[in-house]
Design a protein around this motif. Sequence first.
Motif, mmCIF file in Angstrom:
data_model
loop_
_atom_site.group_PDB
_atom_site.id
_atom_site.type_symbol
_atom_site.label_atom_id
_atom_site.label_comp_id
_atom_site.label_asym_id
_atom_site.label_seq_id
_atom_site.Cartn_x
_atom_site.Cartn_y
_atom_site.Cartn_z
ATOM 1 N N PRO A 12 0.761 -1.337 0.055
ATOM 2 C CA PRO A 12 -0.034 -0.059 -0.041
ATOM 3 C C PRO A 12 0.739 1.473 0.030
ATOM 4 C CG PRO A 12 0.026 -0.905 2.084
ATOM 5 C CD PRO A 12 0.870 -1.860 1.426
ATOM 6 N N TRP A 13 0.594 2.276 -0.671
ATOM 7 C CA TRP A 13 1.255 3.636 -0.745
ATOM 8 C C TRP A 13 0.843 4.633 0.088
ATOM 9 C CZ3 TRP A 13 -0.594 3.002 -6.542
ATOM 10 C CH2 TRP A 13 0.347 2.247 -7.137
ATOM 11 N N VAL A 14 -0.004 4.294 1.094
ATOM 12 C CA VAL A 14 -0.491 5.247 2.024
ATOM 13 C C VAL A 14 -0.918 4.197 3.549
ATOM 14 C CG1 VAL A 14 -0.954 7.207 0.763
ATOM 15 C CG2 VAL A 14 -2.827 5.524 1.352
ATOM 16 N N PRO A 15 -0.399 4.804 4.521
ATOM 17 C CA PRO A 15 -1.081 4.029 5.744
ATOM 18 C C PRO A 15 -2.508 3.823 5.613
ATOM 19 C CG PRO A 15 0.474 5.838 6.554
ATOM 20 C CD PRO A 15 0.178 6.135 4.858
ATOM 21 N N ALA A 16 -2.997 2.578 6.388
ATOM 22 C CA ALA A 16 -4.265 2.147 6.320
ATOM 23 C C ALA A 16 -5.095 3.106 6.869
ATOM 24 C CB ALA A 16 -4.506 0.778 6.596
ATOM 25 N N ARG A 17 -4.777 4.038 7.876
ATOM 26 C CA ARG A 17 -5.525 4.969 8.459
ATOM 27 C C ARG A 17 -5.990 6.138 7.954
ATOM 28 N NH1 ARG A 17 -2.584 9.156 11.042
ATOM 29 N NH2 ARG A 17 -0.256 9.143 10.574
ATOM 30 N N TYR A 18 -5.603 6.428 6.802
ATOM 31 C CA TYR A 18 -5.982 7.446 5.987
ATOM 32 C C TYR A 18 -6.957 7.228 4.760
ATOM 33 C CZ TYR A 18 -1.642 10.303 7.317
ATOM 34 O OH TYR A 18 -0.792 11.040 8.012
ATOM 35 N N GLY A 19 -7.030 5.865 4.754
ATOM 36 C CA GLY A 19 -8.010 5.406 3.722
ATOM 37 C C GLY A 19 -7.895 5.622 2.377
ATOM 38 N N ASN A 20 -8.843 6.011 1.473
ATOM 39 C CA ASN A 20 -8.713 6.457 0.130
ATOM 40 C C ASN A 20 -8.469 7.831 -0.125
ATOM 41 O OD1 ASN A 20 -8.724 3.504 -0.622
ATOM 42 N ND2 ASN A 20 -10.908 3.742 -0.738
ATOM 43 N N ALA A 21 -8.530 8.590 0.772
ATOM 44 C CA ALA A 21 -8.331 10.108 0.748
ATOM 45 C C ALA A 21 -7.379 10.460 0.072
ATOM 46 C CB ALA A 21 -8.761 11.001 2.096
ATOM 47 N N PRO A 22 -6.004 9.968 0.285
ATOM 48 C CA PRO A 22 -4.882 10.599 -0.454
ATOM 49 C C PRO A 22 -5.065 10.393 -1.926
ATOM 50 C CG PRO A 22 -4.143 9.358 1.519
ATOM 51 C CD PRO A 22 -5.609 9.120 1.368
ATOM 52 N N TYR A 23 -5.625 9.258 -2.566
ATOM 53 C CA TYR A 23 -5.791 9.406 -3.876
ATOM 54 C C TYR A 23 -6.761 10.310 -4.257
ATOM 55 C CZ TYR A 23 -3.717 4.760 -2.435
ATOM 56 O OH TYR A 23 -2.718 3.870 -1.931
ATOM 57 N N PHE A 24 -7.939 10.517 -3.702
ATOM 58 C CA PHE A 24 -8.964 11.485 -4.258
ATOM 59 C C PHE A 24 -8.263 13.058 -4.026
ATOM 60 C CE2 PHE A 24 -11.790 8.236 -2.696
ATOM 61 C CZ PHE A 24 -12.442 8.235 -4.168
ATOM 62 N N TRP A 25 -7.174 13.140 -3.325
ATOM 63 C CA TRP A 25 -6.514 14.555 -3.243
ATOM 64 C C TRP A 25 -6.120 15.041 -4.598
ATOM 65 C CZ3 TRP A 25 -4.361 13.352 2.227
ATOM 66 C CH2 TRP A 25 -5.026 13.642 3.030
ATOM 67 N N LEU A 26 -5.392 13.883 -5.239
ATOM 68 C CA LEU A 26 -4.847 13.848 -6.434
ATOM 69 C C LEU A 26 -5.514 14.550 -7.461
ATOM 70 C CD1 LEU A 26 -2.638 10.649 -6.445
ATOM 71 C CD2 LEU A 26 -1.682 12.930 -6.136
ATOM 72 N N LEU A 27 -6.762 14.471 -7.410
ATOM 73 C CA LEU A 27 -7.751 14.974 -8.260
ATOM 74 C C LEU A 27 -7.697 16.619 -8.466
ATOM 75 C CD1 LEU A 27 -10.989 13.010 -7.754
ATOM 76 C CD2 LEU A 27 -9.327 12.653 -9.454
ATOM 77 N N SER A 28 -6.946 17.288 -7.395
ATOM 78 C CA SER A 28 -6.796 18.552 -7.444
ATOM 79 C C SER A 28 -5.841 19.213 -8.527
ATOM 80 C CB SER A 28 -6.160 19.244 -6.113
ATOM 81 O OG SER A 28 -4.939 18.510 -5.887
ATOM 82 N N PHE A 29 -5.216 18.052 -9.215
ATOM 83 C CA PHE A 29 -4.264 18.502 -10.274
ATOM 84 C C PHE A 29 -5.003 18.921 -11.710
ATOM 85 C CE2 PHE A 29 -0.863 16.398 -7.846
ATOM 86 C CZ PHE A 29 0.085 17.458 -8.322
ATOM 87 N N ALA A 30 -6.350 18.652 -11.579
ATOM 88 C CA ALA A 30 -7.174 19.132 -12.399
ATOM 89 C C ALA A 30 -6.819 20.894 -12.761
ATOM 90 C CB ALA A 30 -8.776 18.753 -12.188
ATOM 91 N N MET A 31 -6.444 21.348 -11.886
ATOM 92 C CA MET A 31 -5.960 22.775 -11.836
ATOM 93 C C MET A 31 -5.005 23.135 -13.192
ATOM 94 S SD MET A 31 -5.670 24.001 -7.873
ATOM 95 C CE MET A 31 -5.206 25.605 -8.293
#
Length: 368
Positions: A12-31
């Motif tokens: 896993p690329w992020v600790p389990a306690r973060y859930g899937n949120a770090p992957y959704f944050w990458l959507l901000s690159f739509a800017m």
Amino acid sequence: MSNAFIKKLSPPWVPARYGNAPYFWLLSFAMFAWKYLYMPLTGSEILLLAVSFLFFLPIYFYSFWISGWRIYLCILINCALGIAWARYNFGSSVFCIFAATMCSRIHNSRKAYEGLAAVALIVAAASFLMRLETYFWIPALIFSIPSGLGAIIGERLASSNASLLKKQEEVEYLAALAERERIARDLHDLLGHTLSVITLKAELAGKLMDRNPVACKKEIYDIEHTARQALAEVRAAVVGYRATGLAHELQSAKSVLDAAQVELRTEIDQLTLPPAVENVMALAVREAITNIIRHAKASQCEIKLSQGNGLARLEISDNGNTSHIDKLSKGNGLNGMTERVQALGGKLDLFVTQGLRIELSLPMKELI
């Protein structure tokens, strides 16, 4: 850094306690795509964007697993990426926003806030010195600061919750341990007393078998009744409830001592005892009578219950031998009795006179 860096390239690329949120944050690159709504995308930009994202992503996921100087390095790299792209695409402010949120991974709260302030200062200084467009530095500052603050506060809250959960687990473990000890003490008192009574009555029945069959039959009936009663009490103790009461124990003590040909004298004041106090005293009577039958070889036993100075006092004495006191002091019964008394803020004393005298003093006020 290379070994740890390579290790974190696999899921896993992020600790389990973060859930899937770090992957959704990458959507901000739509800017980044905003510019290309009104300007054509060149081949060189596609290449540079691909290189930048491929460089950013490992650093981004790596930042979730590290601490110390490495996290500062990741923050600086992200700030540099954002500033480097600023002249060509104002959407690069998203790199600075990610740099701000990475400050939450700094364990020391003060240093985390200082890191966030440093990111804002770097963006402001670079924008002023390089005369960057407001389309870059205004979003970079406006979104970086609240995003960083939210990430830092969220990280501290998650850490506090984890610590609280750990403490709660420790409390639950200690409570379970205390409950097991309580059940062990109760079972010792229940079985020790009951088996002594059954043994005594069985011996008496054996002596009466030829001389008095009617009395022998009565003793056998008493053995059966005592065994059934003990079974019910053991079941109740296992589920954490037992409602024998002091009056019941005094009545049982008289029956047992009569069978053992021990004279019982009582001086019982009429008191309204708190349930916890009554339970401890009832168990104390049970344990003391068991010890008298097993070890003391007494001919007399006296039980007194009185009240004074806000304390309930129970005294149990006998005229038997005292050679068993050392063994008694090391036994589970007396230790369990002492623990119960002390848990209610009371006191237990042993005195050797003509026999053994046990004195309990317990506060009459119910514990909350």
